[in-house]
Enzyme design. Structure first.
Site, PDB file in Angstrom:
ATOM      1  CB  ILE A 181       5.304   5.644  -0.104  1.00 28.93           C
ATOM      2  CG1 ILE A 181       4.689   6.999   0.263  1.00 28.93           C
ATOM      3  CG2 ILE A 181       6.662   5.858  -0.775  1.00 28.93           C
ATOM      4  CD1 ILE A 181       5.475   7.782   1.316  1.00 28.93           C
TER       5      ILE A 181
ATOM      6  CB  SER B 219      -0.920   0.018   1.234  1.00 36.91           C
ATOM      7  OG  SER B 219      -0.152   0.103   2.426  1.00 36.91           O
TER       8      SER B 219
ATOM      9  CE  LYS C 138       9.113   6.689   9.918  1.00 35.37           C
ATOM     10  NZ  LYS C 138       9.446   5.615   8.944  1.00 35.37           N
TER      11      LYS C 138
ATOM     12  CB  SER D 285      -0.173   6.755   1.576  1.00 31.00           C
ATOM     13  OG  SER D 285       0.078   7.139   2.910  1.00 31.00           O
TER      14      SER D 285
ATOM     15  CB  SER E  72       8.839  10.821   8.465  1.00 30.34           C
ATOM     16  OG  SER E  72       7.877  11.836   8.645  1.00 30.34           O
TER      17      SER E  72
ATOM     18  CE1 TYR F  35       5.934   7.220  11.112  1.00 32.04           C
ATOM     19  CE2 TYR F  35       5.976   9.612  11.076  1.00 32.04           C
ATOM     20  CZ  TYR F  35       6.072   8.400  10.415  1.00 32.04           C
ATOM     21  OH  TYR F  35       6.313   8.375   9.060  1.00 32.04           O
TER      22      TYR F  35
END
Length: 336
Positions: free
Chosen positions: A63, A61, A208, A240, A191, A204
């Site tokens: 990217i 799914s 990253k 996305s 990201s 998150y």
């Protein structure tokens, strides 16, 4: 004397004009200026990636899926991985429809990044099928939408296990192969949140930031292998399925309303700039519309201003989230 003054004025005028041109480019940019220079004047993915063996994780799914389609059209040989094998088969079927690849040119390999004990065998399966791995695209992972005060700690453990430890575990086995060959590309989809901090994404962002630190350090350990590239891709908001699959305040809860995503960067544009980065060995690529792109520059060069701006953007982000609309909707550029 007059000639000298005229020359000085001409040089100053030329410098000012060049600065204005760069400013106009930057205001219209959807990527950092180094990346956009490479897109216009650098090596083309069509030439650099044709015939290369590329392993894409998170390929079912978003990217990862779009990268797979674009790589197939370029003529790359593909290993595609994710947890959902049925979705991988769907992606493979479309790749065969839109490209000249044959059945044997695309390997579907189910992979759970959190099952680190399976990563060596998965790597060996790709090597057995193709004989080599030219490019690893670490794209698997999940985002987050929850405030820290509301979030259980086991959510943070799951985020780090998937986004960070799973990624570096798989990288370790693939890198051993690349070191033996003395060439290859390790591409990690990080990201813009790996550069800045933002509310609703503390775990998150942490995962990253961890990836940024790890791969920046790994690059320095590979100076004896100049043909092994370490490339980090830092997208901003992209259309996305990432919002539908985010972590929330507890592991059993999913997000109820992902909101309108049309204001975000189209997935195909993000994938194209990613492939440009890979073709040109761009060490770190920022792929985003404004204002996130501007915040990346501020965070890099004027962090005090970036903190001031993010505090104000962050309040609106939280308000949007609590209102049931996309967190980034009010200040992302609308796509026509």
């Amino acid at each position: 004397m007059a000639w000298g003054c005229a020359l000085w004025l001409a040089l100053a005028g030329g410098a000012l004009l060049a600065l204005l041109v760069q400013l106009l480019r930057w205001l219209r940019a959807d990527g950092d200026l180094t990346l956009l220079w490479a897109e216009r004047w650098g090596k083309k993915p069509e030439h650099e990636l044709r015939g290369k063996v590329v392993w894409v994780t998170g390929a079912s799914s978003g990217i990862g899926e779009e990268l797979t389609y674009q790589l197939a059209k370029l003529g790359a040989l593909l290993a595609i991985s994710a947890r959902r094998e049925d979705e991988l088969q769907r992606v493979k079927k479309k790749c065969l429809q839109i490209s000249s690849l044959s059945e044997n040119d695309i390997l579907v390999l189910r992979l759970d990044l959190t099952d680190r004990s399976s990563h060596e065998a998965a790597t060996n399966s790709v090597l057995k099928h193709f004989g080599k791995i030219d490019v690893l695209v670490n794209n698997g992972g999940r985002s987050q939408r929850s405030l820290f005060v509301d979030t259980n700690l086991d959510v943070y453990n799951a985020i780090i296990e998937l986004n960070y430890l799973g990624t570096i575990s798989l990288t370790k086995y693939v890198l051993n192969h690349m070191i033996q060959r003395k060439k290859g590309k390790i591409v990690t989809v990080s990201s813009v949140m790996g550069i800045m901090g933002a509310p609703l994404a503390t775990g998150y962002c942490a995962s990253k930031h961890a990836l940024q630190g790890f791969f920046n350090s790994l690059r320095t350990e590979l100076t004896d292998y100049p043909e092994i590239s370490v490339i980090q891709i830092c997208p901003g908001p992209v259309q996305s399925q990432i919002i539908q699959n985010v972590f929330t305040e507890n592991l059993a809860k999913s997000i109820e309303n992902s909101g309108d995503q049309s204001h975000k960067m189209p997935t195909d544009r993000c994938a194209r700039l990613t492939l440009v980065s890979v073709a040109n060995d761009v060490k770190e690529a920022w792929i985003s519309d404004h204002p996130y792109l501007a915040v990346c520059y501020l965070w890099q060069y004027a962090p005090t201003w970036a903190w001031w701006l993010m505090n104000r953007m962050g309040k609106r982000r939280i308000q949007n989230f609590k209102s049931g609309i996309d967190a980034d909707a009010s200040y992302s550029r609308k796509k026509k």
